[in-house]
Design a protein around this motif. Structure first.
Motif, PDB file in Angstrom:
ATOM      1  N   MET A 169      83.044  11.362  29.954  1.00  0.00           N
ATOM      2  CA  MET A 169      84.362  11.979  29.762  1.00  0.00           C
ATOM      3  C   MET A 169      85.420  11.253  30.592  1.00  0.00           C
ATOM      4  N   MET A 170      85.056  10.837  31.794  1.00  0.00           N
ATOM      5  CA  MET A 170      86.019  10.107  32.642  1.00  0.00           C
ATOM      6  C   MET A 170      86.274   8.703  32.111  1.00  0.00           C
ATOM      7  N   MET A 171      85.228   8.093  31.561  1.00  0.00           N
ATOM      8  CA  MET A 171      85.386   6.727  31.061  1.00  0.00           C
ATOM      9  C   MET A 171      86.148   6.665  29.744  1.00  0.00           C
ATOM     10  N   THR A 172      86.271   7.803  29.063  1.00  0.00           N
ATOM     11  CA  THR A 172      86.958   7.822  27.761  1.00  0.00           C
ATOM     12  C   THR A 172      88.255   8.622  27.802  1.00  0.00           C
ATOM     13  N   LYS A 200      87.426   9.674  47.262  1.00  0.00           N
ATOM     14  CA  LYS A 200      87.247   9.692  45.812  1.00  0.00           C
ATOM     15  C   LYS A 200      88.358   8.908  45.119  1.00  0.00           C
ATOM     16  N   GLN A 201      87.966   8.146  44.115  1.00  0.00           N
ATOM     17  CA  GLN A 201      88.922   7.330  43.365  1.00  0.00           C
ATOM     18  C   GLN A 201      89.918   8.196  42.607  1.00  0.00           C
ATOM     19  N   ASP A 251      77.650  14.166  40.559  1.00  0.00           N
ATOM     20  CA  ASP A 251      78.938  14.830  40.552  1.00  0.00           C
ATOM     21  C   ASP A 251      79.976  13.796  40.141  1.00  0.00           C
ATOM     22  N   ALA A 252      81.239  14.125  40.336  1.00  0.00           N
ATOM     23  CA  ALA A 252      82.307  13.201  39.939  1.00  0.00           C
ATOM     24  C   ALA A 252      82.494  12.142  41.024  1.00  0.00           C
ATOM     25  N   GLY A 253      81.469  11.323  41.187  1.00  0.00           N
ATOM     26  CA  GLY A 253      81.492  10.274  42.190  1.00  0.00           C
ATOM     27  C   GLY A 253      80.273   9.395  42.053  1.00  0.00           C
ATOM     28  N   ALA A 254      80.037   8.569  43.068  1.00  0.00           N
ATOM     29  CA  ALA A 254      78.956   7.578  42.991  1.00  0.00           C
ATOM     30  C   ALA A 254      77.624   8.089  43.526  1.00  0.00           C
ATOM     31  N   PHE A 282      88.411   6.137  34.175  1.00  0.00           N
ATOM     32  CA  PHE A 282      87.842   5.821  35.489  1.00  0.00           C
ATOM     33  C   PHE A 282      86.348   5.556  35.355  1.00  0.00           C
ATOM     34  N   ILE A 283      85.847   4.652  36.170  1.00  0.00           N
ATOM     35  CA  ILE A 283      84.404   4.470  36.334  1.00  0.00           C
ATOM     36  C   ILE A 283      84.091   4.810  37.784  1.00  0.00           C
ATOM     37  N   LEU A 284      83.486   5.958  38.013  1.00  0.00           N
ATOM     38  CA  LEU A 284      83.225   6.420  39.368  1.00  0.00           C
ATOM     39  C   LEU A 284      81.840   6.025  39.867  1.00  0.00           C
ATOM     40  N   MET A 285      80.958   5.628  38.967  1.00  0.00           N
ATOM     41  CA  MET A 285      79.668   5.107  39.396  1.00  0.00           C
ATOM     42  C   MET A 285      79.852   3.714  40.000  1.00  0.00           C
ATOM     43  N   LYS A 286      79.010   3.402  40.981  1.00  0.00           N
ATOM     44  CA  LYS A 286      79.001   2.082  41.599  1.00  0.00           C
ATOM     45  C   LYS A 286      77.755   1.326  41.117  1.00  0.00           C
TER      46      LYS A 286
END
Length: 361
Positions: A276-279, A219-220, A314-317, A284-288
């Motif tokens: 929420m993660m992107m802002t 995970k990033q 989830d909090a990942g791709a 972070f951008i966890l989507m691929k």
């Protein structure tokens, strides 16, 4: 209940050694938990489907020491091989739960664990792993206190699992589990998960979940770091209020079987989590790219096929593809034909809603 009610009175029995095994499932949140307070208390309530096939089996062997140890005495194995990398997390877990399980320094433990899903597949194993370990520890405490009720056993197992991994609180019981205080559910608690108490339409009772393994890398950003980023987040309060509102809306949706409204909330929750993660700062951008390809394919297929397939994240791709059992044949063919190509090595796992953890022996 309060935390103090999980601190045991002196035990009535003595146990010199033993072994116990539990199988505990992963879960997929429909309304997401993102952001926490001290001691693993959620900033907002969440609700999840308990899965069936994605699970951890943990065997806990224990033998009483001649004298209590000054430190926690244990070894950890994964798939039959000693796993030193897991020890720091288990040690932290033991430190957090010691006041609630005062026998922990009286024994040496051998923890043997295995996952039904591929290791490092990108599927979070903390929920299934920590809940399985918590259940094994509770089995020891039940031997030390045989008068313990089944209800208390499950509540405390969820309470302890939460202290290892927040989402693990939702992996003990039930096909649909809520964790976190909410005005519409009297029994809800920030301390442990509860089986959803309201009516659930049969359409949701054997729902399917195919997990598309888009990215099996590390995970990033860790969940702990991600949750901490909600402190001071510019949209935190709006997000927490939204979670409460969505849980309220789900009550009538679950009762009536309104899948269209279910899809709207579930997909919105998934995208909000990533928003929420992107802002946050850092962001972070966890989507691929393949995550987005899959989402667009799902939307297009839903429109043309008139099925009720949807996604959550989830909090990942990785992508969880959700669909009712009566559309299983059509949707699973679509997954094979059009979505598998976007998975790492073409890997995906077909799963469905389960009934919670179970004792193996």
């Amino acid at each position: 209940m309060t935390e103090k009610e999980f601190i045991p009175s002196p035990y009535t029995k003595s146990v010199s050694s033993g072994k116990t095994t539990y199988k505990s499932p992963s879960n997929i949140a429909l309304v997401k938990y993102w952001g926490k307070k001290k001691n693993q208390i959620p900033a907002n309530p969440s609700i999840s489907f308990t899965l069936s096939e994605c699970a951890t089996v943990t065997t806990l062997s224990y033998i009483k020491l001649d004298t209590p140890s000054a430190i926690f005495s244990f070894n950890v194995s994964l798939d039959g091989k000693k796993e030193e990398g897991f020890k720091p997390k288990i040690k932290t877990f033991f430190e957090r739960v010691y006041q609630y399980l005062p026998f922990l320094k009286d024994y040496h433990f051998e923890i043997e664990t295995s996952n039904s899903f591929p290791h490092s597949s990108g599927i979070a194993s903390s929920a299934s792993g920590m809940s399985a370990l918590a259940l094994c520890l509770m089995e020891i405490e039940r031997n030390l206190n045989p008068k313990m009720t089944a209800e208390f056993f499950n509540q405390k197992a969820s309470f302890l699992a939460r202290l290892g991994s927040g989402s693990a609180a939702r992996s003990i019981k039930g096909s649909l589990v809520q964790w976190g205080e909410h005005a519409d559910i009297d029994a809800s608690s920030d301390l442990y998960g509860v089986e959803y108490p309201h009516k659930v339409h049969r359409i949701f009772q054997n729902y399917c979940d195919t997990i598309l393994l888009v990215d099996k890398g590390q995970k990033q950003v860790s969940s702990t770091v991600g949750h901490d980023l909600m402190h001071g987040h510019p949209f935190a309060e709006q997000r927490f209020n939204q979670a409460h509102e969505n849980l309220s809306k789900l009550q009538s949706i679950f009762e009536t079987g309104d899948i269209d409204e279910f899809i709207g909330i579930v997909e919105s929750e998934a995208l909000t989590l990533h928003a929420m993660m992107m802002t946050s700062r850092p962001y972070f951008i966890l989507m691929k790219p393949n995550t987005l390809e899959i989402i667009n394919k799902i939307w297009a297929f839903r429109e043309t096929s008139k099925t009720h397939v949807c996604f959550t994240l989830d909090a990942g791709a990785n992508v969880h593809v959700l669909y009712p059992e009566n559309e299983k044949v059509e949707v699973e063919q679509f997954i094979k034909d059009e979505l598998a190509q976007f998975c790492q090595n073409g890997q995906f796992i077909n799963d469905h809603v389960g009934k919670g953890a179970q004792k193996i022996n």
